[in-house]
Motif scaffolding. Structure first.
Motif, PDB file in Angstrom:
ATOM      1  N   ILE A  40       0.847  -1.199   0.000  1.00  0.00           N
ATOM      2  CA  ILE A  40       0.000   0.000   0.000  1.00  0.00           C
ATOM      3  C   ILE A  40       0.884   1.252   0.000  1.00  0.00           C
ATOM      4  CG2 ILE A  40      -1.712   1.307   1.324  1.00  0.00           C
ATOM      5  CD1 ILE A  40      -2.752  -1.468   2.316  1.00  0.00           C
ATOM      6  N   TYR A  41       1.917   1.229   0.806  1.00  0.00           N
ATOM      7  CA  TYR A  41       2.890   2.322   0.868  1.00  0.00           C
ATOM      8  C   TYR A  41       3.533   2.527  -0.505  1.00  0.00           C
ATOM      9  CZ  TYR A  41       6.789   4.883   3.240  1.00  0.00           C
ATOM     10  OH  TYR A  41       7.706   5.807   3.678  1.00  0.00           O
ATOM     11  N   ARG A  42       4.043   1.438  -1.085  1.00  0.00           N
ATOM     12  CA  ARG A  42       4.703   1.525  -2.389  1.00  0.00           C
ATOM     13  C   ARG A  42       3.751   2.019  -3.474  1.00  0.00           C
ATOM     14  NH1 ARG A  42       6.220  -3.546  -0.864  1.00  0.00           N
ATOM     15  NH2 ARG A  42       5.069  -4.498  -2.591  1.00  0.00           N
ATOM     16  N   ASN A  43       2.519   1.528  -3.456  1.00  0.00           N
ATOM     17  CA  ASN A  43       1.548   1.940  -4.474  1.00  0.00           C
ATOM     18  C   ASN A  43       1.191   3.417  -4.354  1.00  0.00           C
ATOM     19  OD1 ASN A  43       1.465  -0.641  -5.543  1.00  0.00           O
ATOM     20  ND2 ASN A  43      -0.341  -1.238  -4.389  1.00  0.00           N
ATOM     21  N   ALA A  44       1.028   3.899  -3.127  1.00  0.00           N
ATOM     22  CA  ALA A  44       0.687   5.306  -2.921  1.00  0.00           C
ATOM     23  C   ALA A  44       1.804   6.214  -3.433  1.00  0.00           C
ATOM     24  CB  ALA A  44       0.416   5.576  -1.442  1.00  0.00           C
ATOM     25  N   VAL A  45       3.028   5.877  -3.101  1.00  0.00           N
ATOM     26  CA  VAL A  45       4.168   6.667  -3.539  1.00  0.00           C
ATOM     27  C   VAL A  45       4.342   6.570  -5.057  1.00  0.00           C
ATOM     28  CG1 VAL A  45       6.693   6.747  -3.440  1.00  0.00           C
ATOM     29  CG2 VAL A  45       5.377   6.627  -1.333  1.00  0.00           C
ATOM     30  N   SER A  46       4.184   5.387  -5.583  1.00  0.00           N
ATOM     31  CA  SER A  46       4.345   5.188  -7.026  1.00  0.00           C
ATOM     32  C   SER A  46       3.309   5.973  -7.816  1.00  0.00           C
ATOM     33  CB  SER A  46       4.264   3.700  -7.376  1.00  0.00           C
ATOM     34  OG  SER A  46       5.360   3.013  -6.812  1.00  0.00           O
ATOM     35  N   MET A  47       2.094   6.058  -7.308  1.00  0.00           N
ATOM     36  CA  MET A  47       1.068   6.842  -7.995  1.00  0.00           C
ATOM     37  C   MET A  47       1.455   8.314  -8.036  1.00  0.00           C
ATOM     38  SD  MET A  47      -1.617   7.136  -9.716  1.00  0.00           S
ATOM     39  CE  MET A  47      -2.622   5.692  -9.621  1.00  0.00           C
ATOM     40  N   CYS A  48       2.008   8.818  -6.961  1.00  0.00           N
ATOM     41  CA  CYS A  48       2.455  10.222  -6.946  1.00  0.00           C
ATOM     42  C   CYS A  48       3.611  10.438  -7.919  1.00  0.00           C
ATOM     43  CB  CYS A  48       2.861  10.639  -5.533  1.00  0.00           C
ATOM     44  SG  CYS A  48       1.479  10.763  -4.379  1.00  0.00           S
ATOM     45  N   ILE A  49       4.550   9.508  -7.957  1.00  0.00           N
ATOM     46  CA  ILE A  49       5.667   9.618  -8.904  1.00  0.00           C
ATOM     47  C   ILE A  49       5.140   9.573 -10.337  1.00  0.00           C
ATOM     48  CG2 ILE A  49       7.722   8.443  -9.796  1.00  0.00           C
ATOM     49  CD1 ILE A  49       8.321   7.609  -6.873  1.00  0.00           C
ATOM     50  N   LEU A  50       4.187   8.715 -10.582  1.00  0.00           N
ATOM     51  CA  LEU A  50       3.576   8.634 -11.903  1.00  0.00           C
ATOM     52  C   LEU A  50       2.951   9.968 -12.294  1.00  0.00           C
ATOM     53  CD1 LEU A  50       1.850   5.624 -13.356  1.00  0.00           C
ATOM     54  CD2 LEU A  50       0.620   7.743 -13.475  1.00  0.00           C
ATOM     55  N   ILE A  52       3.666  12.977 -11.080  1.00  0.00           N
ATOM     56  CA  ILE A  52       4.733  13.959 -11.250  1.00  0.00           C
ATOM     57  C   ILE A  52       5.338  13.832 -12.645  1.00  0.00           C
ATOM     58  CG2 ILE A  52       7.080  14.578 -10.514  1.00  0.00           C
ATOM     59  CD1 ILE A  52       6.125  13.863  -7.607  1.00  0.00           C
ATOM     60  N   GLY A  53       5.611  12.613 -13.058  1.00  0.00           N
ATOM     61  CA  GLY A  53       6.175  12.381 -14.382  1.00  0.00           C
ATOM     62  C   GLY A  53       5.235  12.808 -15.492  1.00  0.00           C
ATOM     63  N   GLU A  54       3.972  12.520 -15.315  1.00  0.00           N
ATOM     64  CA  GLU A  54       2.968  12.928 -16.308  1.00  0.00           C
ATOM     65  C   GLU A  54       2.923  14.454 -16.416  1.00  0.00           C
ATOM     66  OE1 GLU A  54       0.173  12.558 -19.270  1.00  0.00           O
ATOM     67  OE2 GLU A  54       1.364  10.957 -18.364  1.00  0.00           O
ATOM     68  N   LEU A  55       2.890  15.115 -15.290  1.00  0.00           N
ATOM     69  CA  LEU A  55       2.855  16.582 -15.286  1.00  0.00           C
ATOM     70  C   LEU A  55       4.109  17.174 -15.915  1.00  0.00           C
ATOM     71  CD1 LEU A  55       1.366  17.047 -11.729  1.00  0.00           C
ATOM     72  CD2 LEU A  55       0.321  17.913 -13.847  1.00  0.00           C
ATOM     73  N   SER A  56       5.254  16.608 -15.616  1.00  0.00           N
ATOM     74  CA  SER A  56       6.501  17.147 -16.163  1.00  0.00           C
ATOM     75  C   SER A  56       6.509  17.089 -17.684  1.00  0.00           C
ATOM     76  CB  SER A  56       7.715  16.422 -15.589  1.00  0.00           C
ATOM     77  OG  SER A  56       7.820  15.114 -16.117  1.00  0.00           O
ATOM     78  N   GLY A  57       5.832  16.118 -18.244  1.00  0.00           N
ATOM     79  CA  GLY A  57       5.742  16.010 -19.694  1.00  0.00           C
ATOM     80  C   GLY A  57       4.907  17.107 -20.335  1.00  0.00           C
ATOM     81  N   HIS A  58       4.129  17.823 -19.533  1.00  0.00           N
ATOM     82  CA  HIS A  58       3.284  18.896 -20.048  1.00  0.00           C
ATOM     83  C   HIS A  58       3.929  20.274 -19.919  1.00  0.00           C
ATOM     84  CE1 HIS A  58      -0.123  16.316 -20.888  1.00  0.00           C
ATOM     85  NE2 HIS A  58       0.075  15.743 -19.718  1.00  0.00           N
ATOM     86  N   LEU A  59       5.108  20.344 -19.293  1.00  0.00           N
ATOM     87  CA  LEU A  59       5.842  21.606 -19.253  1.00  0.00           C
ATOM     88  C   LEU A  59       6.334  21.914 -20.662  1.00  0.00           C
ATOM     89  CD1 LEU A  59       7.956  20.908 -16.049  1.00  0.00           C
ATOM     90  CD2 LEU A  59       6.170  22.669 -16.258  1.00  0.00           C
ATOM     91  N   SER A  60       6.369  23.174 -21.011  1.00  0.00           N
ATOM     92  CA  SER A  60       6.832  23.537 -22.349  1.00  0.00           C
ATOM     93  C   SER A  60       8.316  23.206 -22.492  1.00  0.00           C
ATOM     94  CB  SER A  60       6.579  25.020 -22.621  1.00  0.00           C
ATOM     95  OG  SER A  60       7.431  25.816 -21.824  1.00  0.00           O
ATOM     96  N   LYS A  76      10.106  12.019 -16.531  1.00  0.00           N
ATOM     97  CA  LYS A  76       9.092  11.459 -17.421  1.00  0.00           C
ATOM     98  C   LYS A  76       9.367   9.974 -17.661  1.00  0.00           C
ATOM     99  CE  LYS A  76       5.725  11.626 -20.459  1.00  0.00           C
ATOM    100  NZ  LYS A  76       4.349  11.935 -20.170  1.00  0.00           N
ATOM    101  N   GLY A  77      10.639   9.613 -17.795  1.00  0.00           N
ATOM    102  CA  GLY A  77      11.011   8.213 -17.995  1.00  0.00           C
ATOM    103  C   GLY A  77      10.624   7.337 -16.814  1.00  0.00           C
ATOM    104  N   MET A  78      10.789   7.852 -15.606  1.00  0.00           N
ATOM    105  CA  MET A  78      10.388   7.107 -14.409  1.00  0.00           C
ATOM    106  C   MET A  78       8.886   6.874 -14.428  1.00  0.00           C
ATOM    107  SD  MET A  78      11.610   5.811 -11.576  1.00  0.00           S
ATOM    108  CE  MET A  78      11.560   5.721  -9.812  1.00  0.00           C
ATOM    109  N   ARG A  79       8.137   7.890 -14.851  1.00  0.00           N
ATOM    110  CA  ARG A  79       6.680   7.759 -14.978  1.00  0.00           C
ATOM    111  C   ARG A  79       6.342   6.631 -15.944  1.00  0.00           C
ATOM    112  NH1 ARG A  79       3.107   6.826 -18.653  1.00  0.00           N
ATOM    113  NH2 ARG A  79       1.094   7.727 -18.344  1.00  0.00           N
ATOM    114  N   ASN A  80       7.009   6.621 -17.084  1.00  0.00           N
ATOM    115  CA  ASN A  80       6.725   5.602 -18.094  1.00  0.00           C
ATOM    116  C   ASN A  80       7.069   4.214 -17.579  1.00  0.00           C
ATOM    117  OD1 ASN A  80       5.803   7.535 -19.878  1.00  0.00           O
ATOM    118  ND2 ASN A  80       7.765   7.723 -20.927  1.00  0.00           N
TER     119      ASN A  80
END
Length: 130
Positions: A40-50, A52-60, A76-80
């Motif tokens: 549960i701990y790992r999944n919660a943290v991983s969702m946040c990292i995901l 963050i990575g998704e958002l970073s891909g939307h920066l210009s 972004k690579g970590m998100r993927n």
């Protein structure tokens, strides 16, 4: 929404997810052994990292070039990796990102936001006739 405003909004959301990771660590404990043992701990943290990575891909691209103090491409690579190969991800790699990289990312994003707010202040004062 201007490009600058969009980038600032994205940074604020990235910081929000960094804060969520901090709250999760506070809740479960700042221990690799607990992290390793608790899905549960790992999944919660991983969702946040995901996220963050998704958002970073939307920066210009110009924003990322100008603010290159963090490896946006790697974020972004970590998100993927988390999104597409979650079962293959090293728990210690995620913990290292949480322990080392997320605090640096949060601090870096906050420093950028402070600069934008300082630059924004005279424009707001001028707009309001001050």
């Amino acid at each position: 929404m201007s490009n600058d405003a969009r980038n600032v909004d994205i940074l604020e959301h990235i910081i929000k997810y960094c804060d969520e990771i901090y709250k999760t660590i506070e809740y479960f404990g700042n221990s690799f052994e607990i992290f390793k043992a608790n899905s549960i701990y790992r999944n919660a943290v991983s969702m946040c990292i995901l996220q963050i990575g998704e958002l970073s891909g939307h920066l210009s691209d110009s924003f990322k070039e100008m603010h290159n103090g963090v490896p946006w491409k790697n974020i972004k690579g970590m998100r993927n990796f988390i999104a597409h190969k979650y079962g293959d991800i090293s728990i210690s790699t995620v913990w290292e990102a949480v322990s080392d990289d997320v605090p640096k990312l949060r601090d870096y994003c906050n420093s950028i936001l402070r600069k934008y707010r300082v630059l924004e202040q005279p424009a707001l004062e001028e707009k309001n006739g001050r």
